[in-house]
Structure formats: structure tokens, C-alpha cells
Design a protein around this motif. Structure first.
Motif, PDB file in Angstrom:
ATOM      1  N   HIS B 296      51.969  66.634   2.268  1.00  0.00           N
ATOM      2  CA  HIS B 296      51.701  67.102   3.661  1.00  0.00           C
ATOM      3  C   HIS B 296      50.695  67.549   3.975  1.00  0.00           C
ATOM      4  O   HIS B 296      49.946  67.317   4.964  1.00  0.00           O
ATOM      5  CB  HIS B 296      53.039  66.923   4.460  1.00  0.00           C
ATOM      6  N   HIS B 345      59.555  64.163   4.513  1.00  0.00           N
ATOM      7  CA  HIS B 345      59.625  62.382   5.225  1.00  0.00           C
ATOM      8  C   HIS B 345      58.675  61.789   4.494  1.00  0.00           C
ATOM      9  O   HIS B 345      59.108  60.582   4.419  1.00  0.00           O
ATOM     10  CB  HIS B 345      58.577  62.546   7.145  1.00  0.00           C
ATOM     11  N   HIS B 346      58.013  61.567   3.661  1.00  0.00           N
ATOM     12  CA  HIS B 346      57.787  61.230   2.497  1.00  0.00           C
ATOM     13  C   HIS B 346      58.782  60.938   1.400  1.00  0.00           C
ATOM     14  O   HIS B 346      58.375  59.653   0.616  1.00  0.00           O
ATOM     15  CB  HIS B 346      56.274  61.608   1.481  1.00  0.00           C
TER      16      HIS B 346
HETATM   17 CU   LIG Z   1      53.101  63.779   6.094  1.00  0.00          CU
END
Ligand SMILES: [Cu+2]
Ligand code: HEM
Ligand SMILES: [Cu+2]
Lengths: 274, 606, 207
Positions: B296, B345-346
Motif C-alpha cells: 500500500h 484494505h487489500h
Molecule cells: Cu492500498
């Protein structure tokens, strides 16, 4: 000035494409209308922001195009404007997030009466297991997997004896009955995804993951694997059939239990020992 | 010092000269207290042109190598697109498709964009914009570049090892990445991981230079808050990278051992294609955490320099002070800090604990606020500006729209309940290409058109530039917008073909996308032609061709010579966004122009 | 931290701020570049080791974990590393006093001890491998080999700078201020690696 015009076209064109597009969410066949609603809410709110910012840009580019004898305004910052923009954005974000979290909360809280169905993925296909009469799925372990025991059921666990094994065939579900799918994999990551049901979750070797939904529309739906699992990933398709109670019971009656399979295997072993 | 720099700016008010009669001259600056940096002067051809230690030159070297590998990445993607649209042609088979997806993704994200923004633009811009003669450790800087070259060579050679390059997806998730169902699961993987390890080592050496040069080697008068946002963006991105790449390094090394020695860091008990493996107990999810803890921030490592550069381009070409400079700096810092607590969030649908979803959805959507502020400020810089529609400006405008488009679709994917249906579909593919693929690439193009004269002393051709711009902007928009709709429909990503699935119905749409992609791909030839041709025979650039304020255009010679600043280092008197200051004839005041040269200006309007 | 917030709330376009800013000498921290460089490297290394520790702690909880024995040689190695760190500290003091002989002796001693440590670590490896503790047998073993390797590589990196300093010292072509700085920075780095080793060793000892 072409750019102002093209930016305008891009912004408006996106809207037109949206209206004209035959491609959109598949008709919903589960209880997860909440996901669709949150999605639509986000779609229109963010779409509105996109149009607004885009059109404002078009206006600026056109209105403030270069003129030799004009100067730009010198104004390093405007606290008030920035403050208002910040809180409006924050409120917008909260408004989008809140319904999302509510739906997520529902998604992770499985109702008590949900029927348990196991989905076991392998490279590259799907096997299913239903709980049988006792409504309890027997324990499994990758240790136990063999040709005779493809699911790796624990032979000492009495709960597993009446489990119904659905190997390499379609999965049937009864309409309007909540289902909790227990997901596991014997090799790599996979993901059990039926677009019409909206839900999906990875299957991780060594773990049992789950999610729940209630099928709300009869029909045949396609299962897609949604986590890269090697060369055959794209071909890892399956079918789930949602049907009324009577059809479902018929189907259920034709399934073989683990006990029956064990018995069969014994006879096979006795007659043609290899 | 001002005379030789030829930047006298006449005051409009005739009686302004009286102002500096009083005792302390307003441009008094205490003399330098520290000795000048000793510059390395190369003696041989090798140390001048190959193992150069001049940051500008290293920047160009980085740019060229990163662009070369990007061409490979682009060709791979065009072949994939051809396969998707015309399955009947059998351009690829499934294994090759997955190998190409993986190599394309990894090349574009790590070896192209990261290397280009930090290694390329970082080296070119940091010393010049800070007013330094070079990076602080030129030798280490040179090593950094050559280790990067080594990493590239390892990456490319993975095409030629037995089994070919890895087909694990750029996320390299175990167990799949190193088991037999995946192409290139042994040698391809070893080469990929080795290449990444060298990339991280090389990058750390470069990163050391970027950070310390920005902190410790600026010109006098150059406070941090007087730095152009390009430097802020590159600086913060470098700090991010120094903290995030170790996660990739650690995950990569452990995965390498799993692949080569058969350890079980990430490998659980499993049956691979009917064969029981000896591993047990490993946790695939641990790898995902490590990967995304790097992955991220990586998005922002690419995005922050792009944000910074685009801010400068907007301000210069809209002839307006950058709106909300402080807010922009805050936003960069806030985004960087937040980017370390959103990684999962992945992994909303990766099987982690459900309550993680609440936390990471919240942090993710919080990041949307500073990001949105950046977009507002860019647009507000246009507002009441005096916009010159030069080629860099066109790319900048295209960037804003593209980034806006990709950014708002991030709100779908960050909001955990909407991510459930959309994750791993083409919606994701469209989203990340818009936001971290195309948007930064548009900035790269804008930046190249903008700084080309700084490197070569010649302008790029406007006409060709415009053709290139129109095809690239409109073309990429046409590639990715339809993909969102494929995603809504549920078409999964990383599918070699739609096989017998009912989603075969989107093949028509795929043809459209592919034709657009092929046109965009081919149109890059115009760009390369323009570069080569203009470098040889382009229009000679005048000094400071865009009337910019930042220091890189204020060197005594253009293009700047070794050591950048001639005999005397510049002294900085103002921030880089003095455009359209009231009361002054010209609409810009370079950073090294002293107050006495512009007296009469009322620069203090808040 | 407070300074940082003060910094980012400056308004660089205001003339009152400009008066202050014009006097700025372009340096943010009162440190030499080299020192800052070493600190940055140490930060990055700390992050790397932290990730290893986190991975270790996560993986440890899974049932198949089998702790491995700690040969007594590890204790000796630890003591050797401690002494080398101590000698480096002494050498640094000697270099401040510009005492050539002591510096030379100190550097040789440090080199000797560090190589002894690395050799000791390899012997531990050899012993463990002979006892059948392979990396693939259990992940605890794998972690041991991995962590000792990464730590050893860090030391080897330090030894490069140690080697440069020593050879310059012997050849006599150095500036005393540069030599003092190199020795000081190497000493800091050695202390850092001792600290890292103590943490890693403790972690493996107690789990
Ligand atoms: Cu991300
Ligand atoms: C016109 C240029 C480009 C085209 C036509 C293109 C096309 C594609 C295609 C067809 C895929 C595979 C989709 C799938 O099967 O799931 C893909 C994946 C990907 N692309 Fe691009 N791409 C382009 C530029 C870029 C750029 C500039 C980046 C830089 C960030 C990028 C990053 C990625 C990544 C990270 C993936 C995912 C790889 C994976 O799934 O492992 N692409 N692209
Ligand atoms: Cu799959």
C-alpha cells in the motif's frame, strides 16, 4: 481551447456511457441488496463530485485562459474556503462509510439458523459437503486425505458419517434458506464467488473461512474463482442451482453419504484389489 | 551576485527605490558557515559517462533504464490485451498469460514508476531545486544506479530461465507462487525475488542520498517550507519507501527460502496436484500482511512524487501561486502517515478476522479527505489563474481528471461492504490503472515536456507533443472506463479468457478496449521520435523557458554544468510560487531574486 | 514533534516569515551527513529486523513450532561480540585523543573479534546441522539460520568500512578528522548490531 471542450466531452461522455451501457450489475439473487444500495449511493455521490469538479475545471480552463495583459490573482491560501471544503468532504465520506459498515456488520454476523455447507476447492475445481441428518459437519484434516477419503474426513468423528459428499457436480441450494458456506482449500488460495450473490471470500489452506447469504431467486448461477490459483484459474468454474424446497429435497435424496462411500470403497477393494 | 543572473525585475512604482535607504539592507544574509562540499571531478571517459557520480546524469540514466523496461511492460500488456479481445488468435497460452500479467505488473509498479520518480526525477531535481551542487554521497548514488541495473538484468533474465518467469501475479501470494500449478514456480520466482532484493538494496542507497540531501544540503535561505512541492513529494515518498520496502524484503527472503530450501514460513500443509508436500503450519496470510504493508505505501511512493510534480507544473503554467501550499504539505505528510495503517484494505476478502474490516475501512476512507483536498487545491490553482495551455499543462489537466476518476472509485473499494462484490474484478483493474498507472504516467509525460530543456537545452516539439497528448489521454480513458462496467458485471481479473463462462458476452467490449490500447501503445512511438529528434535538432531553449521560479532554472548555464552553480551557490529569498505578485511588472519572481530587486512589491496579501 | 508542527505551519509567503527564513542556513539538523547516513541505515535495519521479529512472533504460535536447542557456543559468541563492541568504544576514545598506536591496536582487535564471532556463528550452524536441525525440518530452525545470516551480513557490511579505515590507517594517507569520524560511526554501528543480536538471541532463547 480544444482541451476545455474535450474535458467537457470526457465528463459528459462518461455519464452518457453510463446511461447507454448494457453492462451493469447482474440481477441480484441473494439477500445482499445492502451491498447494491451502498454501491449505488457511492456511485451517485462520487459521480456527482466527478461531474462537479470536472465541469468546474472546464470552466476555469475556459474562463482563465492566457491573456498577455492579465495577471492571476495572488492569494496563497483561503482558510475559510479550505476549511469548508474539508468538512464537507469529511461529512460526505462518513455518509458513505456508515452504511458500508452496517452492511459489513450484517455480513460477518451469521444467523443461527443458517444451513452449513462446505465448499472445498482444489486446483482446479470445487467439491461440496452437506451436513446430513445431524446437521453437523464432521471434522476434516488434510492429513487424512487419500483416494478413498478425498475430503480428509476424520474417521473417528461420528458426525462425519452422514455427511453428504457432492464431488465434481453442481451444488444445489434451497431458496430463502440462509446458508453459511464454510470455505477450505487443499492446496493454494481460491475464492468462492457467485456474482449474483455478491458475496465472496478467499479459501486459505490450513484455515476455514466462511460467509453467509440467503438465495432469493431460483435459477442456475455460475461460480467463478476470484483468487489467482495457477494456470487453471480462469477455467475454475462451477454451477450452483437455487431451487424450491421440493426440487431440493429430491436432489438431496440422491446424494451419497460418507458412510456409503466408505462401504462402496470396501467392496471395490475386495473385488479388484490393486 | 544578482547581476550575473540577469533577473532584474523592475518595480512598477517609480518611487520604490527609497525603501532600501534605511540601515539594515533587506536582503542581508549571513555568510556561509560551512565549507563547500568537495566535488568529485571525473577524469576518465568511464567515470564521466558510465559510472558517473553527477546526480543529474544519474537521474537521466535512471530515466532511460526505467523507460526501457517500461516498454517491455507495455508490450507485454498489449499482447495480453490482444489475447483477451481475440481469444481465437491464440496469441498466448494460459501460462504465458499469467507470466505476462505478473511481469507487466511488477515492472510497471516497481521497476518503472518507483525507479523513475525517485531515481530519475529525484536525482535530477533534488540537488537543483534545493540549490545543492550534488547529492551528499555521490559515490553511493552511482552504486545505487548500477545495483538497479543489476536488478533489471536479473528480472529480464528470468524470461530465459527454465520454466520462464513467474506467473504468480505481482502479489506473489504463496503457496501458489511456489507450487507446481503455477508457471515459473522455481527459477522464475528465484530470479524475481533476487531482483527485488537487489532493487531494495540499491534503492536504499539512493534513498539515503535523497533524504539527507533534502535535509542537510540546501542553499542558504531555503527552509523546508520554501521547497517546491516536487521536492516535498519525492522526499516524503523516499521516507515512505525506506520504511516500507523492508517489509517486501523480509517477505521476499522468507518466500525465497520456502521456494529453495523447502522451509515452511508461509507454506501450510497441502496437497499440490495430488502430491502431499512436506511443509506444514505456515501462514499464507502472514505473507499477505507483509506484502501489503509494503504494497500500500508503494502506491503512495508512486503517487506522492506525482502529486508534487503536478503541483509545480500547475502553478508554473497557470501563472498563479499554488493554492494552499501549507495544506498541500500537510496533505502529503498526512497521506504518508496514514498509508501505514490502511494496508489490509487489500485483504478484506482474504479470510482475516472480520473486525479488521471495520478498522481498515475507516482508516482508508479517512485518507480520502487529504487526497480530496489536494485535488481541490489543484483545481483552485487554475481558478483565477492565467492558464497557458502548453503541453505540460495539458498533461496536468488530464492528470487531474484521471486521478479524480481513479480516486473516487477507490471510495468503492475502500468501503468494505462494496469491496466484497467488486474485489478481484475488472473494477479493481480499472481503478488502480487510473489512479496509480495512468495518472502518474501522465505526470511523467508532463514532467518530461517541462524539464526536457533543462536536460538537453532544447525544447520538445509542441505539435508532436499535442498529438501524443490527445491520443494518450483520450485513449487511456477509453481503455479503462469500460473496465469499470465489466467489473460491475462481475468479470474477474486475471482471467486468461472468459472460457465457457457467460461473461464471454463482454468480448465485444474487450475488442473496443484492446483497439484503444493498441492505438495508445503505438502512439508512444511519436513520443520517442519527438525525444530523439528534439534532443538532436529541437528548437534551442531560452534560459528559463517557462518563466518558472524554482531554482533548477536559475543556474548560470543551461543546461547546468557539473557542480550546478558556477562559482557561487544561490541564496534563496522567497518561496517558489510568487506568480502574479501585485505591483510587479513581470508575473513571476524567481526564488533567488532578492527583495531589493523587486522592491515595491506588496507580497503580503493573505 | 512540536518543532515539526511549528515548521509546517509557517507561511513562507509573508514578509515577516521571509525575514526569518532568509537567515536560514539550509540545514535542518545539527548533524554531519555521515552521522545522519549511519542513523538512517540503522533505522532501516531496525525496521527490517522488526519485521522478522513480528513474523517470528506470529509463526511461533502455530502448533507445529518446535523450539531448537541453544548450543553453549552461542553464549561465547555473544560475549565475543560484546567485547568487540567494548573495544570499539575504547578505540573511539583513543581516536579522540589521536593516539595512533592505540587506534591501530584497537582496530585490529575489533576485526579479530568480529571475525571470531562470525566464525563462531558458522560453527554453531555446523553443529546444529550435524545434529539434524535442518531449515526444512522445522520453521524454528529456519528462523535461527535466517536471523543469524541477516545479522552476519550486517556485520560484514560494517567490516567493509572497518577494512577501509584500517587500510587507510596503515598506509597513512588519511585526514585525522575523517579517521575520527569513521571510527566513531563504525563504533556506533557495532553497538547497534550488538543490541540487535542481544534482542534476537533473547528472542530465540526464550521461545
Ligand atoms: Cu492500498
Ligand atoms: C496502456 C497501458 C497499459 C495496459 C494496456 C495495461 C493492461 C493490463 C492488463 C491487460 C492487465 C491484466 C489484467 C488481468 O488479466 O487481470 C494489467 C495488469 C496490471 N497492470 Fe497494467 N496496463 C497498462 C499500464 C500499466 C501501468 C502504467 C501500470 C503501473 C502501475 C500497470 C500496472 C498493472 C498492475 C499492477 C497489474 C496487475 C498485475 C497482476 O494482476 O498481478 N499497468 N494491465
Ligand atoms: Cu482461482
Amino acid at each position: 481551447m480544444t482541451i476545455a471542450f474535450v474535458l467537457f466531452l470526457v465528463v459528459v461522455g462518461t455519464l452518457i456511457f453510463h446511461i447507454w451501457s448494457p453492462w451493469w450489475l447482474t440481477p441480484l439473487a441473494s439477500n445482499w441488496s445492502g451491498m447494491d444500495e451502498t454501491l449505488l449511493l457511492t456511485f451517485w455521490v462520487t459521480g456527482g463530485v466527478f461531474m462537479a469538479v470536472g465541469l468546474f475545471m472546464v470552466y476555469c480552463v475556459w474562463r482563465y485562459r492566457y491573456q498577455k495583459d492579465r495577471k492571476s490573482e495572488y492569494k496563497p491560501e483561503d482558510k475559510k474556503l479550505e476549511f469548508h471544503l474539508t468538512w464537507i468532504t469529511a461529512v460526505g465520506v462518513v455518509a458513505l462509510l456508515a452504511p458500508g459498515l452496517i452492511v459489513w456488520n450484517k455480513f460477518v454476523t451469521v444467523p443461527e439458523n443458517a444451513v452449513k455447507v462446505e465448499v472445498m476447492a482444489y486446483q482446479w475445481g470445487w467439491n461440496y459437503r452437506l451436513a446430513g441428518e445431524d446437521e453437523i459437519l464432521g471434522k476434516t484434516s488434510i492429513h487424512n486425505i487419500s483416494d478413498d477419503n478425498p475430503y480428509g474426513l476424520d474417521l473417528d468423528d461420528p458426525n462425519g458419517k452422514d455427511d453428504l459428499l457432492v464431488e465434481d457436480a453442481d451444488l444445489h441450494l434451497q431458496i430463502d434458506k440462509p446458508v453459511k458456506v464454510l470455505l477450505r482449500s487443499i492446496d493454494v488460495l481460491h475464492n468462492f464467488y457467485v456474482p449474483e450473490f455478491r458475496a465472496k471470500m478467499d479459501m486459505v489452506p490450513g484455515m476455514i473461512t466462511f460467509y453467509w447469504f440467503t438465495p432469493t431467486k431460483t435459477g442456475e448461477y455460475e461460480i467463478l474463482c476470484a483468487e489467482l490459483c495457477g494456470t487453471g484459474h480462469y477455467a475454475m468454474l462451477g454451477t450452483v442451482v437455487v431451487e424450491e424446497e421440493s426440487d431440493y429435497s429430491n436432489w438431496l435424496a440422491q446424494q451419497t453419504s460418507f458412510e456409503q462411500i466408505l462401504a462402496q470403497n470396501k467392496t471395490i477393494q475386495l473385488t479388484e484389489k490393486q | 551576485m544578482s547581476d550575473e543572473f540577469d533577473y532584474k525585475i523592475e518595480a512598477k512604482a517609480a518611487d520604490a527605490t527609497t525603501a532600501d535607504a534605511s540601515a539594515p539592507p533587506i536582503d542581508y544574509v549571513p555568510p556561509a558557515e560551512r565549507p563547500e562540499q568537495e566535488l568529485y571531478h571525473s577524469k576518465s571517459w568511464w567515470t564521466t559517462y558510465v559510472f558517473s557520480q553527477d546526480a543529474k546524469y544519474i537521474g537521466v540514466q535512471y530515466t532511460c533504464v526505467a523507460t526501457a523496461i517500461a516498454v517491455v511492460g507495455l508490450i507485454l500488456s498489449l499482447m495480453m490485451r490482444t489475447q483477451l479481445a481475440f481469444p481465437g488468435l491464440n496469441v498466448l497460452d494460459p501460462s504465458t498469460y499469467y507470466q505476462f500479467v505478473t511481469m507487466h505488473g511488477m515492472i510497471m509498479v516497481v521497476f518503472f514508476l518507483t525507479a523513475l520518480f525517485l531515481g530519475g526525477f529525484g536525482n535530477l531535481l533534488i540537488p537543483l531545486m534545493c540549490g545543492a551542487r550534488d547529492m551528499v554521497f555521490p559515490y553511493v548514488n552511482m552504486l545505487s544506479f548500477w545495483i538497479f541495473v543489476l536488478a533489471i538484468l536479473l528480472l529480464v533474465s528470468s524470461f530465459f530461465v527454465p520454466g520462464g518467469p513467474t506467473g504468480a501475479g505481482w502479489t506473489l501470494y504463496p503457496p501458489q507462487a511456489i507450487t507446481v500449478g503455477t508457471p515459473g514456480n522455481l527459477w522464475g520466482m528465484v530470479m524475481m525475488l533476487a531482483s527485488l532484493v537487489f532493487f531494495v538494496i540499491g534503492f536504499t542507497m539512493g534513498g539515503l542520498n535523497y533524504v539527507i540531501t533534502v535535509l542537510q544540503a540546501r542553499a542558504r535561505g531555503m527552509t523546508l517550507m520554501r521547497l517546491p512541492l516536487s521536492v516535498w513529494g519525492i522526499f516524503v515518498a523516499t521516507v515512505l519507501a525506506l520504511l516500507a520496502f523492508p517489509a517486501l524484503l523480509v517477505g521476499g527472503i522468507m518466500l525465497l527460502l520456502d521456494a529453495v530450501l523447502g522451509t515452511s514460513f508461509f507454506m501450510p500443509e497441502m496437497i499440490s496436484m495430488g502430491e502431499k508436500l512436506s511443509t506444514e503450519g505456515g501462514s499464507p496470510i502472514l505473507f499477505q500482511h507483509l506484502f501489503w504493508f509494503f504494497g500500500h505505501p508503494e502506491v503512495y511512493i508512486v503517487a506522492l512524487p506525482a502529486f508534487g510534480i503536478v503541483s509545480d507544473l500547475i502553478s508554473v503554467h497557470a501563472r498563479r501561486n499554488l493554492f494552499g501550499y501549507r495544506m498541500m504539505v500537510w496533505a502529503i505528510v498526512a497521506i504518508a502517515a496514514l498509508s501505514f495503517i490502511v494496508w489490509a484494505h487489500h485483504m478484506y476478502v482474504a479470510g482475516m478476522r472480520p473486525w479488521f474490516g471495520y478498522f481498515f475501512a475507516t482508516t482508508t476512507l479517512i485518507i480520502a479527505v487529504p487526497t480530496a483536498i489536494k485535488v481541490y487545491n489543484w483545481v483552485l490553482t487554475l481558478w483565477r489563474g492565467n492558464i497557458r495551455l502548453t503541453v505540460p499543462m495539458l498533461f496536468t489537466l488530464a492528470f487531474i481528471i484521471t486521478f479524480l476518476n481513479g480516486g473516487i472509485t477507490g471510495l468503492f473499494l475502500g468501503n468494505v461492504a462494496i469491496d466484497v462484490p467488486l474485489s478481484d474484478t475488472y473494477f479493481v483493474v480499472a481503478h488502480f490503472h487510473m489512479v496509480m498507472g495512468i495518472a502518474p504516467v501522465l505526470v511523467v509525460f508532463g514532467a518530461v515536456y517541462h524539464w526536457f530543456p533543462l536536460v538537453t537545452g532544447r525544447m520538445l516539439d509542441e505539435g508532436l507533443g499535442k498529438i501524443h497528448f490527445w491520443i494518450t489521454f483520450v485513449g487511456t480513458y477509453m481503455i479503462y472506463t469500460p473496465m469499470y462496467y465489466q467489473g460491475f458485471l462481475g468479470v474477474p481479473r486475471r482471467y486468461f479468457e472468459m472460457y465457457e463462462s457467460s461473461y464471454a458476452s463482454t468480448v465485444g467490449l474487450n475488442v473496443f478496449i484492446t483497439v484503444a490500447a493498441l492505438i495508445v501503445g503505438l502512439s508512444q512511438l511519436i513520443f520517442f521520435y519527438n525525444i530523439i529528434n528534439s534532443a538532436r535538432a529541437g528548437k534551442k531553449a531560452k534560459k528559463n523557458p517557462w518563466d518558472a521560479n524554482s531554482l533548477e532554472w536559475q543556474t548560470p548555464e543551461m543546461p547546468p554544468k557539473h557542480g550546478n552553480w558556477g562559482n557561487e551557490l544561490p541564496v534563496v529569498y522567497r518561496w517558489p510560487y510568487d506568480f502574479g505578485v501585485p505591483g510587479i511588472d513581470k508575473d513571476y519572481i524567481p526564488q533567488n531574486v532578492s527583495p531589493s530587486q523587486v522592491s515595491g512589491a506588496k507580497a503580503d496579501k493573505t | 514533534m512540536k518543532n515539526f508542527f511549528k515548521l509546517i505551519s509557517q507561511k513562507p509567503w509573508e514578509s515577516s516569515q521571509a525575514q526569518i527564513d532568509n537567515k536560514h542556513d539550509g540545514k535542518t539538523l545539527g548533524l554531519s551527513r555521515e552521522k545522519l547516513g549511519v542513523r538512517t541505515v540503522m533505522v532501516v535495519s531496525t525496521v527490517i529486523f522488526s519485521f522478522f521479529v513480528v513474523a517470528y512472533a506470529d509463526r511461533m504460535l502455530i502448533h507445529d513450532w518446535k523450539s531448537m536447542p541453544e548450543p553453549w557456543l552461542l553464549w561465547i559468541n555473544t560475549i565475543i561480540l560484546m567485547i568487540s563492541s567494548y573495544v570499539f568504544h575504547k578505540t573511539k576514545i583513543a581516536s579522540d585523543l589521536n593516539d595512533y598506536e592505540k587506534i591501530k591496536k584497537g582496530l585490529f582487535m575489533v576485526g579479530f573479534l568480529t571475525f571470531a564471532f562470525l566464525l563462531g556463528q558458522s560453527i554453531v550452524w555446523y553443529q546444529l546441522l550435524k545434529l539434524g536441525y535442518f531449515a526444512s525440518t522445522n520453521v524454528a530452525n529456519a528462523f535461527f539460520y535466517l536471523l543469524t545470516t541477516i545479522h552476519g551480513l550486517h556485520l560484514l557490511g560494517g567490516l567493509i568500512f572497518w577494512g577501509l579505515a584500517t587500510s587507510k590507517l596503515l598506509k597513512g594517507n588519511y585526514k585525522i578528522s575523517n579517521m575520527q569520524r569513521t571510527i566513531e560511526l563504525c563504533a556506533i554501528y557495532w553497538h547497534f548490531l550488538l543490541f540487535v543480536w542481544l534482542i534476537l538471541f533473547g528472542l530465540m532463547l526464550f521461545t
